[in-house]
Design a protein around this motif. Sequence first.
Motif, short mmCIF file in Angstrom:
data_model
loop_
_atom_site.label_atom_id
_atom_site.label_comp_id
_atom_site.label_asym_id
_atom_site.label_seq_id
_atom_site.Cartn_x
_atom_site.Cartn_y
_atom_site.Cartn_z
N ASP A 18 29.72 37.33 102.17
CA ASP A 18 29.61 35.89 102.45
C ASP A 18 30.28 35.48 103.76
O ASP A 18 30.33 34.29 104.07
CB ASP A 18 30.21 35.08 101.30
N ILE A 19 30.77 36.43 104.50
CA ILE A 19 31.44 36.11 105.75
C ILE A 19 30.39 35.96 106.85
O ILE A 19 29.44 36.74 106.93
CB ILE A 19 32.49 37.18 106.11
N ASP A 20 30.58 34.95 107.68
CA ASP A 20 29.67 34.67 108.78
C ASP A 20 29.45 35.91 109.65
O ASP A 20 30.41 36.61 109.98
CB ASP A 20 30.29 33.54 109.62
N PRO A 21 28.20 36.19 110.02
CA PRO A 21 27.91 37.38 110.83
C PRO A 21 28.72 37.46 112.13
O PRO A 21 29.10 38.54 112.56
CB PRO A 21 26.41 37.27 111.12
N SER A 22 29.00 36.32 112.75
CA SER A 22 29.79 36.35 113.99
C SER A 22 31.22 36.83 113.71
O SER A 22 31.81 37.55 114.52
CB SER A 22 29.81 34.99 114.68
N ARG A 23 31.76 36.49 112.55
CA ARG A 23 33.10 36.96 112.16
C ARG A 23 33.06 38.46 111.87
O ARG A 23 33.99 39.19 112.21
CB ARG A 23 33.59 36.23 110.92
#
Length: 150
Positions: A18-23
């Motif tokens: 669920d972590i943003d792809p940019s992160r």
Amino acid sequence: MTLDTEVQSLRQVPMFKDIDPSRLKLLAFTSERIHFARGQRFFSQGDAADAAYVILDGCAEVLLENPGGAVKVAELGRNALLGEMGILSDSPRSATVVATEPSSALRIDKRVFLELLSQFPQMSIAIMRELANRLERTNAQLLAHAAEPA
């Protein structure tokens, strides 16, 4: 393996999904890619817990070392997260992890890992679930062992 491929591998780890792809891209960029030969240790029981690892390719086994020798307690494969328990408990490694075949992994520094937990509460919950599942499996193994005739 490219940065994008590493990000895709991280997305397969349940606690990172669920972590943003940019992160995740930043996590992959700041993590160190390490290669292990068959039989090489990721870390040893008693070592300082300075990083967590995500297995990108290959397999490893978790060993508990005692005076009678090492006991295999788990096998880990692609997309498995390991080494997080020592970081969370701020204590030395509780087990030894050895590559059972040539393997590659991302090494996530302790500081980066803890920052991820503070920024993404859902990741903390996923880790708690995984640790609870491990405890349940261990309890079941102990119960089965205790039920065996002496």
